[in-house]
Design a protein around this motif. Structure first.
Motif, PDB file in Angstrom:
ATOM      1  N   MET A   1       0.844  -1.191   0.000  1.00 54.06           N
ATOM      2  CA  MET A   1       0.000   0.000   0.000  1.00 54.06           C
ATOM      3  C   MET A   1       0.885   1.248   0.000  1.00 54.06           C
ATOM      4  SD  MET A   1      -3.180  -0.933  -0.077  1.00 54.06           S
ATOM      5  CE  MET A   1      -4.040   0.549   0.480  1.00 54.06           C
ATOM      6  N   PHE A   2       0.265   2.352  -0.407  1.00 52.49           N
ATOM      7  CA  PHE A   2       0.975   3.618  -0.385  1.00 52.49           C
ATOM      8  C   PHE A   2       0.036   4.677   0.182  1.00 52.49           C
ATOM      9  CE2 PHE A   2      -1.579   4.850  -3.934  1.00 52.49           C
ATOM     10  CZ  PHE A   2      -1.650   3.732  -4.746  1.00 52.49           C
ATOM     11  N   GLY A   3       0.641   5.753   0.676  1.00 51.70           N
ATOM     12  CA  GLY A   3      -0.150   6.833   1.236  1.00 51.70           C
ATOM     13  C   GLY A   3      -0.391   7.922   0.220  1.00 51.70           C
ATOM     14  N   LYS A   4      -1.098   8.971   0.666  1.00 52.61           N
ATOM     15  CA  LYS A   4      -1.333  10.133  -0.170  1.00 52.61           C
ATOM     16  C   LYS A   4      -1.188  11.385   0.667  1.00 52.61           C
ATOM     17  CE  LYS A   4      -3.906   8.700  -4.222  1.00 52.61           C
ATOM     18  NZ  LYS A   4      -4.978   9.090  -5.163  1.00 52.61           N
ATOM     19  N   ALA A   5      -0.715  12.450   0.026  1.00 55.45           N
ATOM     20  CA  ALA A   5      -0.649  13.762   0.651  1.00 55.45           C
ATOM     21  C   ALA A   5      -1.200  14.767  -0.338  1.00 55.45           C
ATOM     22  CB  ALA A   5       0.793  14.113   1.036  1.00 55.45           C
ATOM     23  N   ASN A   6      -2.307  15.417   0.022  1.00 52.97           N
ATOM     24  CA  ASN A   6      -2.958  16.376  -0.880  1.00 52.97           C
ATOM     25  C   ASN A   6      -3.249  15.765  -2.249  1.00 52.97           C
ATOM     26  OD1 ASN A   6      -2.912  18.568   1.000  1.00 52.97           O
ATOM     27  ND2 ASN A   6      -0.734  18.833   0.562  1.00 52.97           N
ATOM     28  N   GLY A   7      -3.681  14.491  -2.240  1.00 56.26           N
ATOM     29  CA  GLY A   7      -4.052  13.813  -3.474  1.00 56.26           C
ATOM     30  C   GLY A   7      -2.900  13.266  -4.286  1.00 56.26           C
ATOM     31  N   VAL A   8      -1.684  13.345  -3.758  1.00 49.51           N
ATOM     32  CA  VAL A   8      -0.491  12.883  -4.476  1.00 49.51           C
ATOM     33  C   VAL A   8       0.036  11.609  -3.818  1.00 49.51           C
ATOM     34  CG1 VAL A   8       1.878  13.446  -5.165  1.00 49.51           C
ATOM     35  CG2 VAL A   8       0.101  15.223  -5.180  1.00 49.51           C
ATOM     36  N   GLN A   9       0.339  10.601  -4.631  1.00 49.66           N
ATOM     37  CA  GLN A   9       0.838   9.326  -4.131  1.00 49.66           C
ATOM     38  C   GLN A   9       2.171   9.521  -3.410  1.00 49.66           C
ATOM     39  OE1 GLN A   9       2.351   6.046  -6.848  1.00 49.66           O
ATOM     40  NE2 GLN A   9       0.277   5.283  -6.460  1.00 49.66           N
ATOM     41  N   VAL A  10       2.285   8.940  -2.231  1.00 47.87           N
ATOM     42  CA  VAL A  10       3.510   9.006  -1.439  1.00 47.87           C
ATOM     43  C   VAL A  10       4.024   7.581  -1.257  1.00 47.87           C
ATOM     44  CG1 VAL A  10       4.509   9.626   0.797  1.00 47.87           C
ATOM     45  CG2 VAL A  10       2.792  11.116  -0.268  1.00 47.87           C
ATOM     46  N   PRO A 146      11.679  18.110   0.915  1.00 51.35           N
ATOM     47  CA  PRO A 146      10.497  18.249   1.767  1.00 51.35           C
ATOM     48  C   PRO A 146      10.340  19.690   2.256  1.00 51.35           C
ATOM     49  CG  PRO A 146      11.729  16.282   2.369  1.00 51.35           C
ATOM     50  CD  PRO A 146      12.582  17.036   1.389  1.00 51.35           C
ATOM     51  N   GLY A 147       9.101  20.179   2.184  1.00 44.10           N
ATOM     52  CA  GLY A 147       8.796  21.518   2.664  1.00 44.10           C
ATOM     53  C   GLY A 147       8.804  22.586   1.589  1.00 44.10           C
ATOM     54  N   ARG A 148       9.431  22.299   0.456  1.00 46.01           N
ATOM     55  CA  ARG A 148       9.393  23.265  -0.625  1.00 46.01           C
ATOM     56  C   ARG A 148       8.079  23.134  -1.394  1.00 46.01           C
ATOM     57  NH1 ARG A 148      15.680  23.939  -2.571  1.00 46.01           N
ATOM     58  NH2 ARG A 148      16.499  24.141  -0.443  1.00 46.01           N
ATOM     59  N   ARG A 199       2.722  21.779  -1.333  1.00 44.16           N
ATOM     60  CA  ARG A 199       3.907  21.567  -0.499  1.00 44.16           C
ATOM     61  C   ARG A 199       4.456  20.163  -0.770  1.00 44.16           C
ATOM     62  NH1 ARG A 199       5.928  24.187   3.751  1.00 44.16           N
ATOM     63  NH2 ARG A 199       4.016  25.404   4.029  1.00 44.16           N
ATOM     64  N   LEU A 200       5.745  20.071  -0.997  1.00 42.63           N
ATOM     65  CA  LEU A 200       6.386  18.791  -1.285  1.00 42.63           C
ATOM     66  C   LEU A 200       6.681  18.041   0.011  1.00 42.63           C
ATOM     67  CD1 LEU A 200       8.929  20.031  -4.001  1.00 42.63           C
ATOM     68  CD2 LEU A 200       6.565  19.246  -4.312  1.00 42.63           C
ATOM     69  N   VAL A 201       6.454  16.724  -0.036  1.00 49.42           N
ATOM     70  CA  VAL A 201       6.715  15.894   1.139  1.00 49.42           C
ATOM     71  C   VAL A 201       7.565  14.691   0.748  1.00 49.42           C
ATOM     72  CG1 VAL A 201       4.520  16.608   2.188  1.00 49.42           C
ATOM     73  CG2 VAL A 201       4.647  14.456   0.936  1.00 49.42           C
ATOM     74  N   ILE A 245      11.544  12.345  -3.758  1.00 55.02           N
ATOM     75  CA  ILE A 245      11.867  13.296  -2.693  1.00 55.02           C
ATOM     76  C   ILE A 245      12.157  12.492  -1.428  1.00 55.02           C
ATOM     77  CG2 ILE A 245      11.014  15.202  -1.283  1.00 55.02           C
ATOM     78  CD1 ILE A 245       9.165  15.919  -3.649  1.00 55.02           C
ATOM     79  N   THR A 246      13.368  12.633  -0.907  1.00 57.19           N
ATOM     80  CA  THR A 246      13.755  11.943   0.317  1.00 57.19           C
ATOM     81  C   THR A 246      14.170  12.968   1.370  1.00 57.19           C
ATOM     82  OG1 THR A 246      16.159  11.696   0.002  1.00 57.19           O
ATOM     83  CG2 THR A 246      14.725  10.155  -1.202  1.00 57.19           C
ATOM     84  N   ALA A 247      14.295  12.519   2.599  1.00 58.32           N
ATOM     85  CA  ALA A 247      14.712  13.419   3.677  1.00 58.32           C
ATOM     86  C   ALA A 247      16.112  13.959   3.430  1.00 58.32           C
ATOM     87  CB  ALA A 247      14.658  12.681   5.014  1.00 58.32           C
ATOM     88  N   GLU A 248      16.926  13.194   2.703  1.00 56.02           N
ATOM     89  CA  GLU A 248      18.312  13.593   2.443  1.00 56.02           C
ATOM     90  C   GLU A 248      18.453  14.451   1.196  1.00 56.02           C
ATOM     91  OE1 GLU A 248      17.433  10.264   2.923  1.00 56.02           O
ATOM     92  OE2 GLU A 248      17.839  10.523   5.079  1.00 56.02           O
TER      93      GLU A 248
END
Length: 273
Positions: A1-10, A146-148, A199-201, A245-248
């Motif tokens: 499974m995958f998540g979503k943020a503001n309708g975008v697959q994460v 993330p955050g941009r 916002r990018l996550v 997009i990764t934390a690094e």
């Protein structure tokens, strides 16, 4: 499974690793085609080479059959910007430029990337346009943190293209989300305002793909329903990478071996080989 943020697959890190496998297939196909581009080769020849590389890897061409598209790649020559249909009678000639867009799906995950290649001896003005277009892609990729915001990507691309020779920046087409489908939300414009938009996550995956022209940015679609050309007949370039997009930082999923030094110099996450 995958998540979503503001309708975008994460995606999870494990899913991103699977996308990198699909990206590797695309990278190998584009490396094969870059080496094969020369006068006398048709765009249909290139299409057959790409399909063989993709299928030999156990993957499927993403483009073939997509809304009726007949090719495994898009091959766009000179004034053709994107979505050129591979044809036996479209034979490359000395001095042409050809933009090759390639996609593959492996184990349900997509990779998508594009390059523009000079055929034989290139015109200096074409090479410079290609360099600016490719660098604008890297500037856009650098914003995938993330955050941009989505607008930060488009602003970086547009600013670089407009301030390095005044090339046209095609606005009708752009990048997109990618993952379990080739084209997903969000649409990634190649122009925008800093600090604006989605916002990018971490875990989002986007295809970044600027298109630059030697003349005006205006384009028109031909009667074949696919091929997009510059309205003024001037030449164009197109580059694309799929990026996670990764934390690094940005992880270029479709990176080729020739990209490693660039990725390192920009401080991106270095993809495995």
């Amino acid at each position: 499974m995958f998540g979503k943020a503001n309708g975008v697959q994460v995606k999870t890190p494990e899913q991103i690793a699977l996308m990198r496998e699909a990206g590797r297939v695309v990278a190998r196909a584009l490396d094969t085609l870059r080496a094969a581009v020369r006068p006398g080769v048709s765009t249909l020849d290139l299409d057959a080479m790409a399909e063989k590389v993709i299928r030999d890897a156990g993957a499927t061409p993403s483009f073939k059959g997509y809304h009726g598209f007949t090719g495994s790649i898009c091959a766009s020559v000179n004034e053709e910007v994107v979505h050129g249909i591979p044809r036996a009678d479209r034979v490359l000639a000395e001095g042409d430029v050809v933009s090759i867009d390639c996609g593959a799906v492996l184990n349900g995950w997509h990779g998508d990337s594009a390059i523009t290649v000079a055929v034989g001896e290139a015109r200096p003005e074409d090479l410079r346009m290609m360099e600016v277009c490719e660098e604008s892609m890297w500037r856009g990729i650098a914003e995938l943190r993330p955050g941009r915001r989505l607008g930060d990507i488009g602003h970086a691309i547009d600013h670089y293209i407009s301030s390095n020779g005044g090339y046209g920046n095609v606005r009708e087409y752009g990048g997109h989300g990618i993952g379990t489908e080739m084209h997903m939300e969000p649409h990634v414009l190649n122009h925008g305002r800093r600090g604006k938009g989605l916002r990018l996550v971490e875990g989002m995956c986007l295809a970044i793909e600027p298109m630059a022209t030697l003349g005006r940015e205006d384009v028109v679609q031909l009667d074949d329903g696919w091929t997009v050309v510059t309205r003024d007949g001037k030449r164009a370039a197109h580059f694309e990478h799929s990026v996670a997009i990764t934390a690094e930082g940005p992880l270029v999923l479709t990176a080729r071996e020739s990209d490693r030094d660039k990725i390192s110099s920009m401080g991106f996450v270095q993809p495995d080989r």
